[in-house]
Design a protein around this motif. Structure first.
Motif, PDB file in Angstrom:
ATOM      1  N   GLY A 187       0.773  -1.235   0.000  1.00  0.00           N
ATOM      2  CA  GLY A 187       0.000   0.000   0.000  1.00  0.00           C
ATOM      3  C   GLY A 187       0.801   1.281   0.000  1.00  0.00           C
ATOM      4  O   GLY A 187       0.215   2.372   0.094  1.00  0.00           O
ATOM      5  N   LEU A 188       2.146   1.198  -0.117  1.00  0.00           N
ATOM      6  CA  LEU A 188       2.894   2.453  -0.266  1.00  0.00           C
ATOM      7  C   LEU A 188       2.431   3.111  -1.568  1.00  0.00           C
ATOM      8  O   LEU A 188       2.536   2.493  -2.639  1.00  0.00           O
ATOM      9  N   PRO A 189       1.899   4.338  -1.499  1.00  0.00           N
ATOM     10  CA  PRO A 189       1.487   4.978  -2.757  1.00  0.00           C
ATOM     11  C   PRO A 189       2.696   5.123  -3.688  1.00  0.00           C
ATOM     12  O   PRO A 189       3.779   5.529  -3.238  1.00  0.00           O
ATOM     13  N   ALA A 190       2.504   4.788  -4.974  1.00  0.00           N
ATOM     14  CA  ALA A 190       3.640   4.810  -5.909  1.00  0.00           C
ATOM     15  C   ALA A 190       4.267   6.202  -5.982  1.00  0.00           C
ATOM     16  O   ALA A 190       5.478   6.348  -6.157  1.00  0.00           O
ATOM     17  N   ASP A 191       3.428   7.238  -5.790  1.00  0.00           N
ATOM     18  CA  ASP A 191       4.001   8.589  -5.890  1.00  0.00           C
ATOM     19  C   ASP A 191       4.774   8.974  -4.627  1.00  0.00           C
ATOM     20  O   ASP A 191       5.303  10.083  -4.531  1.00  0.00           O
ATOM     21  N   LYS A 192       4.837   8.042  -3.669  1.00  0.00           N
ATOM     22  CA  LYS A 192       5.679   8.269  -2.485  1.00  0.00           C
ATOM     23  C   LYS A 192       6.975   7.466  -2.589  1.00  0.00           C
ATOM     24  O   LYS A 192       7.741   7.375  -1.611  1.00  0.00           O
ATOM     25  N   ALA A 193       7.208   6.832  -3.750  1.00  0.00           N
ATOM     26  CA  ALA A 193       8.429   6.042  -3.924  1.00  0.00           C
ATOM     27  C   ALA A 193       9.342   6.715  -4.943  1.00  0.00           C
ATOM     28  O   ALA A 193       8.881   7.162  -5.997  1.00  0.00           O
TER      29      ALA A 193
ATOM     30  N   ASN B 145      22.108   2.750 -12.966  1.00  0.00           N
ATOM     31  CA  ASN B 145      22.286   1.581 -13.841  1.00  0.00           C
ATOM     32  C   ASN B 145      20.997   0.800 -14.061  1.00  0.00           C
ATOM     33  O   ASN B 145      21.027  -0.297 -14.607  1.00  0.00           O
ATOM     34  N   ILE B 146      19.882   1.331 -13.605  1.00  0.00           N
ATOM     35  CA  ILE B 146      18.629   0.572 -13.738  1.00  0.00           C
ATOM     36  C   ILE B 146      18.325   0.352 -15.225  1.00  0.00           C
ATOM     37  O   ILE B 146      18.420   1.289 -16.029  1.00  0.00           O
ATOM     38  N   PRO B 147      18.014  -0.897 -15.628  1.00  0.00           N
ATOM     39  CA  PRO B 147      17.707  -1.144 -17.044  1.00  0.00           C
ATOM     40  C   PRO B 147      16.516  -0.282 -17.491  1.00  0.00           C
ATOM     41  O   PRO B 147      15.570  -0.077 -16.711  1.00  0.00           O
ATOM     42  N   ALA B 148      16.582   0.204 -18.739  1.00  0.00           N
ATOM     43  CA  ALA B 148      15.563   1.137 -19.242  1.00  0.00           C
ATOM     44  C   ALA B 148      14.154   0.557 -19.098  1.00  0.00           C
ATOM     45  O   ALA B 148      13.210   1.268 -18.732  1.00  0.00           O
TER      46      ALA B 148
ATOM     47  N   ALA C 263       8.856   0.678 -16.546  1.00  0.00           N
ATOM     48  CA  ALA C 263       7.748  -0.014 -15.873  1.00  0.00           C
ATOM     49  C   ALA C 263       7.432   0.663 -14.537  1.00  0.00           C
ATOM     50  O   ALA C 263       6.263   0.840 -14.180  1.00  0.00           O
ATOM     51  N   LEU C 264       8.475   1.065 -13.816  1.00  0.00           N
ATOM     52  CA  LEU C 264       8.243   1.743 -12.528  1.00  0.00           C
ATOM     53  C   LEU C 264       7.597   3.111 -12.752  1.00  0.00           C
ATOM     54  O   LEU C 264       6.651   3.490 -12.060  1.00  0.00           O
ATOM     55  N   ALA C 265       8.125   3.826 -13.751  1.00  0.00           N
ATOM     56  CA  ALA C 265       7.585   5.168 -14.032  1.00  0.00           C
ATOM     57  C   ALA C 265       6.109   5.078 -14.419  1.00  0.00           C
ATOM     58  O   ALA C 265       5.291   5.905 -14.000  1.00  0.00           O
ATOM     59  N   ALA C 266       5.769   4.011 -15.181  1.00  0.00           N
ATOM     60  CA  ALA C 266       4.362   3.849 -15.603  1.00  0.00           C
ATOM     61  C   ALA C 266       3.447   3.640 -14.395  1.00  0.00           C
ATOM     62  O   ALA C 266       2.265   3.955 -14.444  1.00  0.00           O
ATOM     63  N   ARG C 267       4.014   3.088 -13.309  1.00  0.00           N
ATOM     64  CA  ARG C 267       3.202   2.878 -12.100  1.00  0.00           C
ATOM     65  C   ARG C 267       3.188   4.114 -11.208  1.00  0.00           C
ATOM     66  O   ARG C 267       2.571   4.103 -10.148  1.00  0.00           O
ATOM     67  N   GLY C 268       3.952   5.140 -11.596  1.00  0.00           N
ATOM     68  CA  GLY C 268       3.934   6.373 -10.814  1.00  0.00           C
ATOM     69  C   GLY C 268       5.126   6.573  -9.905  1.00  0.00           C
ATOM     70  O   GLY C 268       5.175   7.535  -9.129  1.00  0.00           O
ATOM     71  N   VAL C 269       6.111   5.661  -9.992  1.00  0.00           N
ATOM     72  CA  VAL C 269       7.320   5.786  -9.167  1.00  0.00           C
ATOM     73  C   VAL C 269       8.278   6.756  -9.864  1.00  0.00           C
ATOM     74  O   VAL C 269       8.478   6.669 -11.083  1.00  0.00           O
TER      75      VAL C 269
END
Ligand SMILES: NC(=O)C1=CN([C@@H]2O[C@H](COP(=O)(O)OP(=O)(O)OC[C@H]3O[C@@H](n4cnc5c(N)ncnc54)[C@H](OP(=O)(O)O)[C@@H]3O)[C@@H](O)[C@H]2O)C=CC1
Ligand SMILES: O=C(O)[C@@H]1CCC=N1
Length: 278
Positions: free
Chosen positions: A33-39, A45-48, A53-59
Protein backbone atom coordinates in the motif's frame (compact mmCIF):
# COMPACT_ATOMS: atom_id res chain seq x y z
CA UNK A 1 0.01 -1.84 11.40
CA UNK A 2 2.43 -2.06 8.46
CA UNK A 3 -0.18 -1.07 5.93
CA UNK A 4 -1.41 2.02 7.74
CA UNK A 5 2.15 3.24 8.38
CA UNK A 6 3.09 2.83 4.72
CA UNK A 7 -0.08 4.52 3.45
CA UNK A 8 0.28 7.61 5.58
CA UNK A 9 3.91 8.66 5.20
CA UNK A 10 4.53 12.39 5.24
CA UNK A 11 7.37 12.22 2.72
CA UNK A 12 8.75 9.86 0.11
CA UNK A 13 10.67 6.63 0.57
CA UNK A 14 13.87 6.99 -1.46
CA UNK A 15 15.54 3.77 -2.58
CA UNK A 16 19.22 3.93 -3.52
CA UNK A 17 20.02 0.88 -5.62
CA UNK A 18 17.17 -0.99 -7.32
CA UNK A 19 18.93 -4.34 -7.60
CA UNK A 20 17.91 -7.74 -6.27
CA UNK A 21 17.26 -6.72 -2.66
CA UNK A 22 16.22 -3.10 -3.17
CA UNK A 23 13.90 -4.09 -6.03
CA UNK A 24 12.28 -6.87 -3.96
CA UNK A 25 11.76 -4.46 -1.08
CA UNK A 26 10.16 -1.84 -3.30
CA UNK A 27 7.74 -4.45 -4.68
CA UNK A 28 6.83 -5.46 -1.12
CA UNK A 29 6.11 -1.86 -0.12
CA UNK A 30 3.99 -1.15 -3.19
CA UNK A 31 2.04 -4.37 -2.60
CA UNK A 32 1.41 -3.36 0.98
CA UNK A 33 0.00 0.00 0.00
CA UNK A 34 2.89 2.45 -0.27
CA UNK A 35 1.49 4.98 -2.76
CA UNK A 36 3.64 4.81 -5.91
CA UNK A 37 4.00 8.59 -5.89
CA UNK A 38 5.68 8.27 -2.48
CA UNK A 39 8.43 6.04 -3.92
CA UNK A 40 11.62 7.39 -5.48
CA UNK A 41 14.27 5.16 -7.06
CA UNK A 42 17.85 6.32 -7.52
CA UNK A 43 19.91 3.90 -9.59
CA UNK A 44 21.96 5.15 -12.55
CA UNK A 45 22.29 1.58 -13.84
CA UNK A 46 18.63 0.57 -13.74
CA UNK A 47 17.71 -1.14 -17.04
CA UNK A 48 15.56 1.14 -19.24
CA UNK A 49 12.70 -1.39 -19.27
CA UNK A 50 12.56 -1.62 -15.48
CA UNK A 51 12.74 2.17 -15.20
CA UNK A 52 9.88 2.59 -17.68
CA UNK A 53 7.75 -0.01 -15.87
CA UNK A 54 8.24 1.74 -12.53
CA UNK A 55 7.58 5.17 -14.03
CA UNK A 56 4.36 3.85 -15.60
CA UNK A 57 3.20 2.88 -12.10
CA UNK A 58 3.93 6.37 -10.81
CA UNK A 59 7.32 5.79 -9.17
CA UNK A 60 9.84 8.59 -9.70
CA UNK A 61 13.00 7.13 -11.24
CA UNK A 62 16.25 9.06 -11.06
CA UNK A 63 14.78 12.54 -10.55
CA UNK A 64 17.20 15.39 -9.86
CA UNK A 65 18.14 15.24 -6.18
CA UNK A 66 17.03 18.87 -5.79
CA UNK A 67 13.50 17.85 -6.87
CA UNK A 68 13.05 15.19 -4.17
CA UNK A 69 10.94 16.39 -1.20
CA UNK A 70 12.33 15.71 2.28
CA UNK A 71 12.29 11.91 2.52
CA UNK A 72 10.71 9.97 5.39
CA UNK A 73 13.04 7.10 4.59
CA UNK A 74 16.26 6.74 2.65
CA UNK A 75 16.97 3.06 2.02
CA UNK A 76 20.56 2.27 1.13
CA UNK A 77 20.61 -0.84 -1.07
CA UNK A 78 23.80 -0.42 -3.05
CA UNK A 79 26.75 -2.77 -2.66
CA UNK A 80 28.92 -1.90 0.33
CA UNK A 81 31.89 -1.39 -1.98
CA UNK A 82 30.21 1.51 -3.84
CA UNK A 83 28.93 3.22 -0.69
CA UNK A 84 31.84 5.67 -0.24
CA UNK A 85 31.19 7.05 -3.75
CA UNK A 86 27.39 6.78 -3.85
CA UNK A 87 26.29 7.99 -0.41
CA UNK A 88 27.81 11.47 0.17
CA UNK A 89 25.74 13.15 -2.60
CA UNK A 90 22.58 12.11 -0.68
CA UNK A 91 23.61 13.85 2.51
CA UNK A 92 21.58 17.03 1.73
CA UNK A 93 18.41 14.89 1.52
CA UNK A 94 18.80 13.65 5.09
CA UNK A 95 16.95 15.99 7.44
CA UNK A 96 15.62 15.71 10.98
CA UNK A 97 12.56 13.76 9.76
CA UNK A 98 14.53 11.27 7.66
CA UNK A 99 15.16 7.71 8.73
CA UNK A 100 18.17 6.18 6.96
CA UNK A 101 17.88 2.41 6.63
CA UNK A 102 20.90 0.55 5.35
CA UNK A 103 20.77 -3.04 4.15
CA UNK A 104 24.45 -3.06 3.18
CA UNK A 105 26.45 -5.97 4.53
CA UNK A 106 29.30 -4.88 6.76
CA UNK A 107 28.80 -1.11 6.64
CA UNK A 108 28.51 0.13 10.20
CA UNK A 109 26.33 2.74 11.87
CA UNK A 110 29.55 4.72 12.47
CA UNK A 111 30.39 4.63 8.76
CA UNK A 112 26.94 5.98 7.88
CA UNK A 113 26.84 8.67 10.55
CA UNK A 114 30.27 9.72 9.25
CA UNK A 115 28.47 10.56 6.00
CA UNK A 116 25.02 11.70 7.15
CA UNK A 117 26.02 13.39 10.42
CA UNK A 118 26.13 12.38 14.07
CA UNK A 119 22.48 13.46 14.52
CA UNK A 120 21.11 11.30 11.70
CA UNK A 121 18.60 8.59 12.58
CA UNK A 122 19.99 5.37 11.12
CA UNK A 123 18.92 1.73 11.22
CA UNK A 124 21.37 -0.91 10.05
CA UNK A 125 19.63 -4.03 8.85
CA UNK A 126 20.24 -7.19 6.89
CA UNK A 127 17.37 -8.77 4.95
CA UNK A 128 17.51 -11.86 2.70
CA UNK A 129 16.27 -12.81 -0.76
CA UNK A 130 13.13 -14.77 0.22
CA UNK A 131 11.92 -11.19 0.63
CA UNK A 132 10.97 -11.53 -3.04
CA UNK A 133 8.05 -13.79 -1.97
CA UNK A 134 7.34 -12.01 1.31
CA UNK A 135 9.25 -14.67 3.28
CA UNK A 136 12.37 -12.68 4.14
CA UNK A 137 14.15 -12.40 7.46
CA UNK A 138 15.56 -9.00 8.46
CA UNK A 139 17.81 -8.45 11.44
CA UNK A 140 18.06 -4.80 12.52
CA UNK A 141 19.99 -2.65 14.94
CA UNK A 142 18.94 0.94 15.66
CA UNK A 143 21.39 3.81 15.87
CA UNK A 144 21.22 6.15 18.87
CA UNK A 145 18.96 8.79 17.26
CA UNK A 146 16.18 6.47 16.10
CA UNK A 147 12.83 7.38 17.70
CA UNK A 148 10.29 4.75 18.59
CA UNK A 149 8.06 5.97 15.73
CA UNK A 150 11.00 5.55 13.34
CA UNK A 151 11.64 2.08 14.71
CA UNK A 152 7.98 1.26 13.99
CA UNK A 153 8.45 2.66 10.50
CA UNK A 154 11.52 0.47 9.91
CA UNK A 155 9.58 -2.53 11.23
CA UNK A 156 6.77 -1.72 8.77
CA UNK A 157 9.15 -1.34 5.82
CA UNK A 158 11.08 -4.51 6.56
CA UNK A 159 7.94 -6.31 7.75
CA UNK A 160 6.54 -5.80 4.24
CA UNK A 161 9.01 -8.46 3.07
CA UNK A 162 9.00 -10.92 5.96
CA UNK A 163 9.82 -11.18 9.63
CA UNK A 164 11.86 -8.58 11.51
CA UNK A 165 14.21 -9.22 14.43
CA UNK A 166 15.73 -6.33 16.40
CA UNK A 167 19.02 -6.66 18.22
CA UNK A 168 20.74 -4.18 20.51
CA UNK A 169 24.37 -5.10 19.86
CA UNK A 170 25.71 -4.02 16.48
CA UNK A 171 28.66 -6.35 17.04
CA UNK A 172 26.31 -9.25 16.22
CA UNK A 173 25.30 -7.93 12.79
CA UNK A 174 28.06 -9.65 10.83
CA UNK A 175 27.18 -13.00 12.41
CA UNK A 176 23.47 -12.41 11.68
CA UNK A 177 24.43 -11.54 8.10
CA UNK A 178 26.37 -14.80 7.89
CA UNK A 179 23.35 -16.82 9.08
CA UNK A 180 20.19 -15.21 7.67
CA UNK A 181 21.53 -12.75 5.08
CA UNK A 182 23.71 -15.29 3.28
CA UNK A 183 21.78 -18.32 4.55
CA UNK A 184 19.40 -18.76 1.59
CA UNK A 185 22.48 -19.46 -0.54
CA UNK A 186 23.40 -22.35 1.74
CA UNK A 187 19.93 -23.88 1.30
CA UNK A 188 20.08 -23.45 -2.47
CA UNK A 189 23.55 -25.02 -2.49
CA UNK A 190 22.08 -27.97 -0.61
CA UNK A 191 19.58 -28.48 -3.45
CA UNK A 192 22.43 -28.22 -5.98
CA UNK A 193 24.76 -30.70 -4.29
CA UNK A 194 21.95 -33.17 -3.55
CA UNK A 195 21.11 -33.12 -7.26
CA UNK A 196 24.75 -33.68 -8.19
CA UNK A 197 25.07 -36.50 -5.68
CA UNK A 198 21.88 -38.10 -7.03
CA UNK A 199 23.29 -37.94 -10.55
CA UNK A 200 26.56 -39.42 -9.30
CA UNK A 201 24.51 -42.26 -7.78
CA UNK A 202 23.01 -43.01 -11.20
CA UNK A 203 19.82 -40.91 -11.40
CA UNK A 204 19.16 -39.04 -14.68
CA UNK A 205 20.49 -35.52 -13.86
CA UNK A 206 17.21 -33.72 -14.59
CA UNK A 207 15.22 -36.08 -12.40
CA UNK A 208 17.86 -35.70 -9.66
CA UNK A 209 17.58 -31.90 -9.90
CA UNK A 210 13.78 -32.00 -9.75
CA UNK A 211 13.53 -34.29 -6.75
CA UNK A 212 16.37 -32.57 -4.88
CA UNK A 213 14.80 -29.14 -5.36
CA UNK A 214 11.31 -30.34 -4.38
CA UNK A 215 12.76 -32.12 -1.34
CA UNK A 216 14.59 -29.04 -0.03
CA UNK A 217 11.50 -26.90 -0.68
CA UNK A 218 9.18 -29.44 0.96
CA UNK A 219 11.44 -29.80 3.98
CA UNK A 220 11.53 -25.99 4.29
CA UNK A 221 7.75 -25.81 4.14
CA UNK A 222 7.41 -28.57 6.76
CA UNK A 223 9.91 -26.77 8.97
CA UNK A 224 7.82 -23.65 8.54
CA UNK A 225 4.45 -25.23 9.25
CA UNK A 226 5.43 -27.61 12.04
CA UNK A 227 5.88 -26.64 15.67
CA UNK A 228 8.51 -29.37 16.11
CA UNK A 229 12.19 -28.48 16.46
CA UNK A 230 14.36 -29.10 13.40
CA UNK A 231 16.14 -31.89 15.26
CA UNK A 232 12.83 -33.74 15.84
CA UNK A 233 11.83 -33.37 12.19
CA UNK A 234 15.22 -34.83 11.28
CA UNK A 235 14.77 -37.71 13.73
CA UNK A 236 11.32 -38.40 12.23
CA UNK A 237 13.01 -39.21 8.92
CA UNK A 238 15.66 -41.38 10.49
CA UNK A 239 14.62 -45.03 10.91
CA UNK A 240 17.01 -46.87 13.21
CA UNK A 241 19.50 -48.79 11.10
CA UNK A 242 17.99 -47.35 7.90
CA UNK A 243 19.15 -45.33 4.93
CA UNK A 244 18.97 -41.87 6.54
CA UNK A 245 21.03 -43.03 9.51
CA UNK A 246 23.68 -44.20 7.06
CA UNK A 247 23.77 -40.77 5.35
CA UNK A 248 23.70 -38.83 8.61
CA UNK A 249 26.65 -40.88 9.82
CA UNK A 250 28.59 -39.00 7.14
CA UNK A 251 26.85 -35.59 7.37
CA UNK A 252 26.96 -35.43 11.18
CA UNK A 253 30.57 -36.50 11.47
CA UNK A 254 32.01 -34.49 14.34
CA UNK A 255 35.12 -33.38 12.51
CA UNK A 256 34.20 -33.40 8.82
CA UNK A 257 30.37 -33.17 8.76
CA UNK A 258 27.93 -30.33 8.20
CA UNK A 259 28.33 -29.01 11.76
CA UNK A 260 32.02 -28.07 11.72
CA UNK A 261 31.81 -27.10 8.04
CA UNK A 262 28.93 -24.68 8.75
CA UNK A 263 30.82 -23.19 11.71
CA UNK A 264 33.73 -22.55 9.33
CA UNK A 265 31.44 -21.11 6.63
CA UNK A 266 29.63 -18.76 9.02
CA UNK A 267 32.97 -17.65 10.48
CA UNK A 268 34.27 -16.90 6.96
CA UNK A 269 31.15 -14.85 6.13
CA UNK A 270 31.38 -13.03 9.47
CA UNK A 271 35.03 -12.15 8.79
CA UNK A 272 34.10 -10.86 5.33
CA UNK A 273 31.38 -8.68 6.84
CA UNK A 274 33.97 -7.09 9.11
CA UNK A 275 36.26 -6.48 6.12
CA UNK A 276 33.39 -4.80 4.24
CA UNK A 277 32.93 -2.38 7.14
CA UNK A 278 35.70 -0.39 5.43
N1 LIG B 1 21.49 -10.15 -2.28
C1 LIG B 1 21.27 -10.48 -1.02
O1 LIG B 1 20.92 -11.63 -0.70
C2 LIG B 1 21.43 -9.47 0.06
C3 LIG B 1 22.03 -8.25 -0.17
N2 LIG B 1 22.18 -7.37 0.85
C4 LIG B 1 22.81 -6.09 0.62
O2 LIG B 1 21.99 -5.40 -0.29
C5 LIG B 1 22.79 -4.53 -1.07
C6 LIG B 1 22.43 -4.75 -2.52
O3 LIG B 1 22.69 -6.10 -2.84
P1 LIG B 1 22.03 -6.76 -4.13
O4 LIG B 1 20.64 -6.27 -4.28
O5 LIG B 1 22.32 -8.19 -4.05
O6 LIG B 1 22.96 -6.10 -5.24
P2 LIG B 1 22.58 -5.61 -6.68
O7 LIG B 1 23.88 -5.42 -7.40
O8 LIG B 1 21.54 -6.48 -7.28
O9 LIG B 1 21.90 -4.17 -6.40
C7 LIG B 1 22.58 -2.98 -6.25
C8 LIG B 1 22.03 -2.01 -7.28
O10 LIG B 1 22.63 -0.74 -7.09
C9 LIG B 1 23.04 -0.27 -8.37
N3 LIG B 1 24.05 0.76 -8.22
C10 LIG B 1 25.38 0.70 -8.46
N4 LIG B 1 25.95 1.91 -8.22
C11 LIG B 1 24.96 2.73 -7.83
C12 LIG B 1 24.90 4.11 -7.44
N5 LIG B 1 25.99 4.86 -7.42
N6 LIG B 1 23.72 4.64 -7.09
C13 LIG B 1 22.59 3.89 -7.10
N7 LIG B 1 22.58 2.57 -7.47
C14 LIG B 1 23.74 2.01 -7.83
C15 LIG B 1 23.50 -1.52 -9.05
O11 LIG B 1 23.70 -1.37 -10.43
P3 LIG B 1 24.83 -2.33 -11.14
O12 LIG B 1 24.47 -3.73 -10.80
O13 LIG B 1 24.70 -2.05 -12.58
O14 LIG B 1 26.14 -1.92 -10.54
C16 LIG B 1 22.35 -2.44 -8.71
O15 LIG B 1 21.22 -2.21 -9.51
C17 LIG B 1 24.24 -4.86 -0.76
O16 LIG B 1 24.76 -3.87 0.06
C18 LIG B 1 24.17 -6.18 -0.02
O17 LIG B 1 25.18 -6.29 0.97
C19 LIG B 1 21.71 -7.61 2.11
C20 LIG B 1 21.12 -8.79 2.38
C21 LIG B 1 20.94 -9.83 1.39
O1 LIG C 1 26.81 -11.80 -0.18
C1 LIG C 1 26.62 -10.69 0.33
O2 LIG C 1 27.58 -9.97 0.67
C2 LIG C 1 25.21 -10.20 0.55
C3 LIG C 1 24.95 -9.92 2.00
C4 LIG C 1 24.15 -11.08 2.47
C5 LIG C 1 23.73 -11.76 1.25
N1 LIG C 1 24.28 -11.24 0.20
Amino acid sequence: MSESVLKSLSGPVVLLGAGKMGGAMLEGWLKLGLPADKAVVLDPNIPAEAAAALAARGVAVNPALADIPAPCVLLLAVKPQVAPDALPQLSPLVGPGTLVVSIMAGRTLAFMSGIFGAGAAIVRSIPNTPAAIGRGVSVCVPGPNVSSAQRDLATALLGAIGIVEWIGDEGLMDAATAVSGSGPAYAFLLAEVMAEAGAAAGLPPELAARIARATVAGAGALLDQSDLPAATLRQNVTSPGGTTAAALGVLMNETAGFGPLMVEAVAAATRRGKELAG
